[in-house]
Design an enzyme around this catalytic site. Structure first.
Site, PDB file in Angstrom:
ATOM      1  N   LEU A  99       0.816  -1.218   0.000  1.00 19.22           N
ATOM      2  CA  LEU A  99       0.000   0.000   0.000  1.00 19.22           C
ATOM      3  C   LEU A  99       0.847   1.263   0.000  1.00 19.22           C
ATOM      4  O   LEU A  99       0.355   2.340   0.333  1.00 19.22           O
ATOM      5  CB  LEU A  99      -0.940   0.007   1.211  1.00 19.22           C
TER       6      LEU A  99
ATOM      7  N   CYS B 192       3.365  -1.447   8.900  1.00 15.34           N
ATOM      8  CA  CYS B 192       1.954  -1.100   8.695  1.00 15.34           C
ATOM      9  C   CYS B 192       1.104  -2.359   8.539  1.00 15.34           C
ATOM     10  O   CYS B 192       0.042  -2.485   9.167  1.00 15.34           O
ATOM     11  CB  CYS B 192       1.813  -0.214   7.470  1.00 15.34           C
ATOM     12  N   HIS B 193       1.542  -3.288   7.714  1.00 17.92           N
ATOM     13  CA  HIS B 193       0.752  -4.498   7.455  1.00 17.92           C
ATOM     14  C   HIS B 193       1.587  -5.764   7.556  1.00 17.92           C
ATOM     15  O   HIS B 193       1.113  -6.836   7.181  1.00 17.92           O
ATOM     16  CB  HIS B 193       0.088  -4.423   6.076  1.00 17.92           C
ATOM     17  N   GLY B 194       2.839  -5.658   7.997  1.00 18.12           N
ATOM     18  CA  GLY B 194       3.641  -6.836   8.286  1.00 18.12           C
ATOM     19  C   GLY B 194       4.257  -7.503   7.091  1.00 18.12           C
ATOM     20  O   GLY B 194       4.267  -8.743   7.019  1.00 18.12           O
TER      21      GLY B 194
END
Length: 272
Positions: A218, A236-238
């Site tokens: 992202l 943020c999202h791993g």
């Protein structure tokens, strides 16, 4: 219905006049009265005397066509009109109607070709100038071109460290890898990778890794020297990347992007 047909020898037997009278309640029908002896043709404005026949009428043959379906026409042509002389406006080479105008024709062709060729060259030059100016207005300005490339002094980056720079509004990761990191990344099987790519295909020199620090998930910025594989980690999202910038774990679908760069010298790296 009353029909009157002329019996005169001077008139055509085809001339005929017809008249119809109908009675009404206002005025009773009265028998028409024929007045003989009067000519139905108007008096000519000029008497047909010998002067008129010789001066006013044409002397050549006159052809008159008449018939039941043809309108009678008599035409006269003026013979006293003088044709203007345009000799003063003509070229000397074309005044004589009996001479062949070969030399003058060739010279006029050469002049015409010269004018056309000169106009074509001028038009092409003007079009090139307009297109060049238009393209130059759409090109990047000087401040944008200044940020299009970045020079990095490699001696300032110690071995085992990753330094972040700003390039074209994006973070730029330059990593000075150790020999151990190089051997580990070269030995990773391609079958284990989500986006299969060998380490040698991602670097120009094994010890220098150049990446754009934007996560392919992202658009977040990963953290260097972190994660399960010792490369980069996006909190943020791993998403976990190895020391070659390849995705190894997490939601990111692709490896970190590699920009265009070159080594101008052993100590100078130019990106862009």
């Amino acid at each position: 219905m009353i029909n009157v047909v002329s019996k005169s020898a001077n008139l055509s037997p085809y001339l005929k006049a017809s008249s119809q009278a109908v009675a009404s309640s206002v005025k009773p029908l009265v028998k028409p009265t024929v007045i003989p002896g009067k000519s139905t043709y108007p008096t000519p404005p000029v008497p047909l005397t010998s002067y008129a026949l010789t001066k006013l009428l044409p002397s050549n043959d006159i052809k008159v066509r008449t018939g039941p379906t043809v309108t009678t026409q008599v035409r006269w042509a003026h013979t006293d009109i003088e044709v203007p002389d345009f000799s003063a406006y003509r070229r000397k080479a074309t005044r004589d109607p009996t001479s062949k105008n070969i030399d003058s024709d060739e010279s006029r062709k050469a002049f015409t070709y010269l004018i056309v060729g000169g106009g074509a060259v001028a038009t092409a030059y003007a079009a090139k100038t307009v297109v060049r100016q238009l393209v130059s207005t759409m090109s990047a300005s000087a401040d944008v071109l200044a940020l299009a490339k970045i020079e990095v002094k490699l001696s300032a980056i110690p071995e085992g460290k990753s330094v972040t720079f700003k390039w074209r509004g994006k973070p730029l990761f330059i990593r000075h890898r150790t020999n151990q990191e190089i051997e580990v990344e070269r030995g990773v099987p391609l079958a284990e990778l989500r986006d299969p790519q060998h380490d040698d295909d991602r670097v120009q020199k094994p010890e220098w890794l150049v990446l754009i620090g934007v996560c392919t998930h992202l658009g977040c910025v990963p953290i260097a020297n972190a994660g399960d594989f010792g490369g980069y980690y996006c909190p943020c999202h791993g998403s976990h990347y190895d020391a070659s910038g390849r995705i190894r774990k997490g939601p990111a679908p692709l490896n970190l992007e590699i920009p265009t760069y070159e080594f101008q010298t052993e100590d100078l790296l130019v990106v862009g």
